[in-house]
Design a protein around this motif. Structure first.
Motif, PDB file in Angstrom:
ATOM      1  N   GLY A   1       0.741  -1.367   0.251  1.00 63.45           N
ATOM      2  CA  GLY A   1      -0.121   0.082  -0.001  1.00 63.45           C
ATOM      3  C   GLY A   1       0.859   1.372  -0.281  1.00 63.45           C
ATOM      4  O   GLY A   1       0.230   2.368   0.104  1.00 63.45           O
ATOM      5  N   GLY A   2       2.130   1.196  -0.067  1.00 61.79           N
ATOM      6  CA  GLY A   2       3.007   2.397  -0.163  1.00 61.79           C
ATOM      7  C   GLY A   2       3.527   2.756   1.263  1.00 61.79           C
ATOM      8  O   GLY A   2       3.151   2.262   2.310  1.00 61.79           O
ATOM      9  N   PRO A   3       4.415   3.834   1.453  1.00 55.62           N
ATOM     10  CA  PRO A   3       5.030   3.923   2.390  1.00 55.62           C
ATOM     11  C   PRO A   3       3.741   4.777   3.535  1.00 55.62           C
ATOM     12  O   PRO A   3       2.976   5.245   2.845  1.00 55.62           O
ATOM     13  CB  PRO A   3       5.953   5.215   2.212  1.00 55.62           C
ATOM     14  CG  PRO A   3       6.243   5.068   0.713  1.00 55.62           C
ATOM     15  CD  PRO A   3       4.968   4.535   0.147  1.00 55.62           C
ATOM     16  N   SER A   4       4.077   4.431   4.638  1.00 55.91           N
ATOM     17  CA  SER A   4       3.159   5.153   5.761  1.00 55.91           C
ATOM     18  C   SER A   4       3.367   6.742   5.905  1.00 55.91           C
ATOM     19  O   SER A   4       4.580   7.112   6.249  1.00 55.91           O
ATOM     20  CB  SER A   4       3.546   4.525   7.129  1.00 55.91           C
ATOM     21  OG  SER A   4       2.700   5.296   8.093  1.00 55.91           O
ATOM     22  N   ARG A   5       2.230   7.407   5.654  1.00 59.99           N
ATOM     23  CA  ARG A   5       2.619   8.681   5.877  1.00 59.99           C
ATOM     24  C   ARG A   5       2.788   9.187   7.361  1.00 59.99           C
ATOM     25  O   ARG A   5       3.465  10.198   7.383  1.00 59.99           O
ATOM     26  CB  ARG A   5       1.282   9.674   5.355  1.00 59.99           C
ATOM     27  CG  ARG A   5       0.866   9.415   3.958  1.00 59.99           C
ATOM     28  CD  ARG A   5      -0.090  10.474   3.563  1.00 59.99           C
ATOM     29  NE  ARG A   5      -1.333  10.667   4.172  1.00 59.99           N
ATOM     30  CZ  ARG A   5      -2.246   9.642   4.030  1.00 59.99           C
ATOM     31  NH1 ARG A   5      -2.253   8.797   3.150  1.00 59.99           N
ATOM     32  NH2 ARG A   5      -3.155   9.551   4.732  1.00 59.99           N
ATOM     33  N   ALA A   6       2.347   8.571   8.309  1.00 59.36           N
ATOM     34  CA  ALA A   6       2.578   8.740   9.717  1.00 59.36           C
ATOM     35  C   ALA A   6       4.048   8.537   9.788  1.00 59.36           C
ATOM     36  O   ALA A   6       4.516   9.299  10.706  1.00 59.36           O
ATOM     37  CB  ALA A   6       1.634   7.926  10.525  1.00 59.36           C
ATOM     38  N   LEU A   7       4.793   7.586   9.439  1.00 59.29           N
ATOM     39  CA  LEU A   7       6.054   7.247   9.749  1.00 59.29           C
ATOM     40  C   LEU A   7       6.843   8.330   9.018  1.00 59.29           C
ATOM     41  O   LEU A   7       8.040   8.533   9.597  1.00 59.29           O
ATOM     42  CB  LEU A   7       6.282   5.910   9.329  1.00 59.29           C
ATOM     43  CG  LEU A   7       5.679   4.646  10.269  1.00 59.29           C
ATOM     44  CD1 LEU A   7       6.024   3.214   9.663  1.00 59.29           C
ATOM     45  CD2 LEU A   7       6.376   4.785  11.792  1.00 59.29           C
TER      46      LEU A   7
END
Length: 268
Positions: free
Chosen positions: A212-218
């Motif tokens: 699902g792609g990189p985590s925006r939160a991280l």
């Protein structure tokens, strides 16, 4: 809502954990320069910063990957980095000839317990920041994408050490025999960090693949640490060199990651 956004969305009843972790890390970071360098208070505050970041990383990752997978990754990271630090502090490979003091307390066979926790706290944010950068610049073949994530994640983690080691050496938490060219840190240490980062990022490809792609939160966590440490060194620690080197290293990755996430969101 897209799959990636749904994965990062907080679940009911779990919002208090990341909020408390952010508050702990921020309060401890702000309080650090207000206390005497090398004193006991700063050691306690270091635990507050790293502990808060570690809890935040764990909370975000658990929502995204599930508690079991994250628990396995956490245990592997803590055990693996402890073994590495134990061996490295005795042999000098791969970070150079260095030694820990007991100022941080809680030594586990000569290694401060906070050190493996610090690796976990920032390794996964660095992986996702690197993944967001790699998505912009590498070809679309699966093998190239994985390799790009591994290399970019290792670079992002090494960039954080441009802040970490000068600060920890300045506090007297560890030292290198003979010092080094960059605030008493040898440049070879960063080669060791990059190689260690490669191993960690490869492990996360297997344990916590970024579906699902990189985590925006991280990625936001990584960027926030970059901003806090740049301001901290420039204003409170009065060290323009580390502020510039670390700020450029982490800041450029943070900006490139943000651009990559924005393009991904538009494409979705």
């Amino acid at each position: 809502m897209s799959a990636a956004r749904a994965q990062d969305a907080p679940r009911p009843g779990r919002r208090s954990t990341p909020i408390a972790a952010v508050v702990l890390a921020v309060v401890a970071a702000v309080a650090t320069p207000l206390n005497e360098r090398g004193g006991d208070a700063r050691a306690v505050l270091a635990w507050g910063v790293i502990g808060g970041l570690a809890v935040l990383t764990t909370s975000i990752a658990a929502r995204r990957h599930g508690r079991v997978r994250v628990g396995v990754a956490l245990a592997a990271t803590l055990a693996g980095t402890w073994l590495l630090e134990r061996a490295a502090s005795r042999t000098g490979v791969p970070f150079g000839d260095y030694a820990y003091s007991d100022a941080l307390g809680a030594l586990v066979d000569g290694v401060p317990a906070i050190v493996p926790l610090a690796w976990w706290a920032m390794a996964l944010p660095a992986r996702d920041a690197g993944a967001a950068v790699a998505a912009r610049v590498v070809p679309s073949s699966p093998l190239a994408v994985r390799a790009g994530r591994i290399v970019a994640g290792a670079a992002a983690l090494t960039a954080w050490d441009a802040f970490l080691d000068p600060q920890m050496v300045g506090e007297g938490y560890w030292t290198w025999a003979g010092g080094g060219a960059y605030r008493d840190v040898p440049l070879g240490n960063y080669v060791g960090w990059f190689l260690t980062g490669i191993v960690l990022m490869a492990a996360y490809e297997a344990l916590l693949p970024p579906r699902g792609g990189p985590s925006r939160a991280l990625v936001a966590q990584y960027a926030a640490v970059a901003a806090f440490q740049t301001v901290g060194f420039a204003v409170f620690f009065d060290d323009a060199l580390v502020a510039a080197v670390g700020g450029v290293a982490m800041g450029s990755i943070s900006i490139a990651a943000a651009v990559g996430l924005a393009r991904r969101r538009r494409a979705a």
